[in-house]
Design a protein around this motif. Sequence first.
Motif, PDB file in Angstrom:
ATOM      1  N   ASP A 160      59.401  38.735  60.292  1.00 36.61           N
ATOM      2  CA  ASP A 160      60.829  39.140  61.008  1.00 36.61           C
ATOM      3  C   ASP A 160      61.897  38.311  60.476  1.00 36.61           C
ATOM      4  N   LEU A 161      61.576  37.004  60.256  1.00 26.88           N
ATOM      5  CA  LEU A 161      62.806  35.833  60.059  1.00 26.88           C
ATOM      6  C   LEU A 161      63.194  36.416  58.573  1.00 26.88           C
ATOM      7  N   LYS A 215      67.612  38.543  55.157  1.00 26.40           N
ATOM      8  CA  LYS A 215      67.762  39.367  53.839  1.00 26.40           C
ATOM      9  C   LYS A 215      68.895  40.472  54.264  1.00 26.40           C
ATOM     10  N   GLU A 216      68.843  40.817  55.695  1.00 24.82           N
ATOM     11  CA  GLU A 216      69.855  41.832  56.204  1.00 24.82           C
ATOM     12  C   GLU A 216      71.014  41.050  56.766  1.00 24.82           C
ATOM     13  N   ILE A 224      67.978  29.560  57.369  1.00 23.43           N
ATOM     14  CA  ILE A 224      66.702  30.579  57.281  1.00 23.43           C
ATOM     15  C   ILE A 224      67.194  31.160  55.741  1.00 23.43           C
ATOM     16  N   LYS A 225      68.661  31.800  55.635  1.00 19.67           N
ATOM     17  CA  LYS A 225      68.704  32.297  54.296  1.00 19.67           C
ATOM     18  C   LYS A 225      68.584  31.166  53.068  1.00 19.67           C
ATOM     19  N   GLN A 226      68.961  29.899  53.314  1.00 13.48           N
ATOM     20  CA  GLN A 226      68.759  28.949  52.320  1.00 13.48           C
ATOM     21  C   GLN A 226      67.235  28.736  51.885  1.00 13.48           C
ATOM     22  N   ASN A 227      66.195  29.204  52.843  1.00 14.39           N
ATOM     23  CA  ASN A 227      65.030  29.116  52.656  1.00 14.39           C
ATOM     24  C   ASN A 227      64.149  30.316  52.632  1.00 14.39           C
ATOM     25  N   LEU A 228      64.581  31.101  51.976  1.00 11.73           N
ATOM     26  CA  LEU A 228      63.741  32.309  51.792  1.00 11.73           C
ATOM     27  C   LEU A 228      62.565  32.156  50.979  1.00 11.73           C
ATOM     28  N   LYS A 229      62.763  31.592  49.887  1.00 11.97           N
ATOM     29  CA  LYS A 229      61.606  31.225  49.016  1.00 11.97           C
ATOM     30  C   LYS A 229      60.089  30.605  49.776  1.00 11.97           C
TER      31      LYS A 229
END
Length: 199
Positions: free
Chosen positions: A98-99, A104-105, A129-134
Amino acid sequence: MIASLRGKLIQLEMDHLVLDVAGVGYEVHIPFPLHLECKEKMKEEIFLHIFHSITDRGERLFGFSTRKDRELFQLIKSLHGIGELTALKILSFFQADDLYKIAKEDDRKTLEKIPKVKGKTSEKILFEIKQNLKKLEMFLNDESTKTDSEDRETDLATLALIQLGFDEKTATKQVADAKKLNPGYTASEIVKQVITGTR
């Protein structure tokens, strides 16, 4: 450090429970999905994976049903500006997939379904969260972190109704009734159906 606990469930609240382990009661903070799992287990023995927090302000125990849930909690709380209780609140509503989708969106609106997570707070969480997608991707590659999407929508709808003032028993029944009428409904559609009485 306490890494796990096995004991008799003697108290269950929305955000915490108490385990009797050999005569010692341990208060453990839990996410809402785990609360639902434990509802039928009063006085029974349960096992929890524990994150033992020790800070200058004291000690807290956080409990999870799986090791991966505990690892996800540790990941979320490690993000800049997100504390332990905020991380637990996030995990009451969302799992790793979900996160990942929210980030992503760039979907701040969905993130703001969490009570009191609005404005700059939701912006900050979304940015981190966007900075830690990997890091989130490694959870998505493990099937053990994935839960049934319908179950998640049910849990989310139940929690939302409780936040709106319904007692837990009523909220659970209303959601179950709504799902029978419209099995494919999302959490927000279920809540709308319950509130408006539409079908």
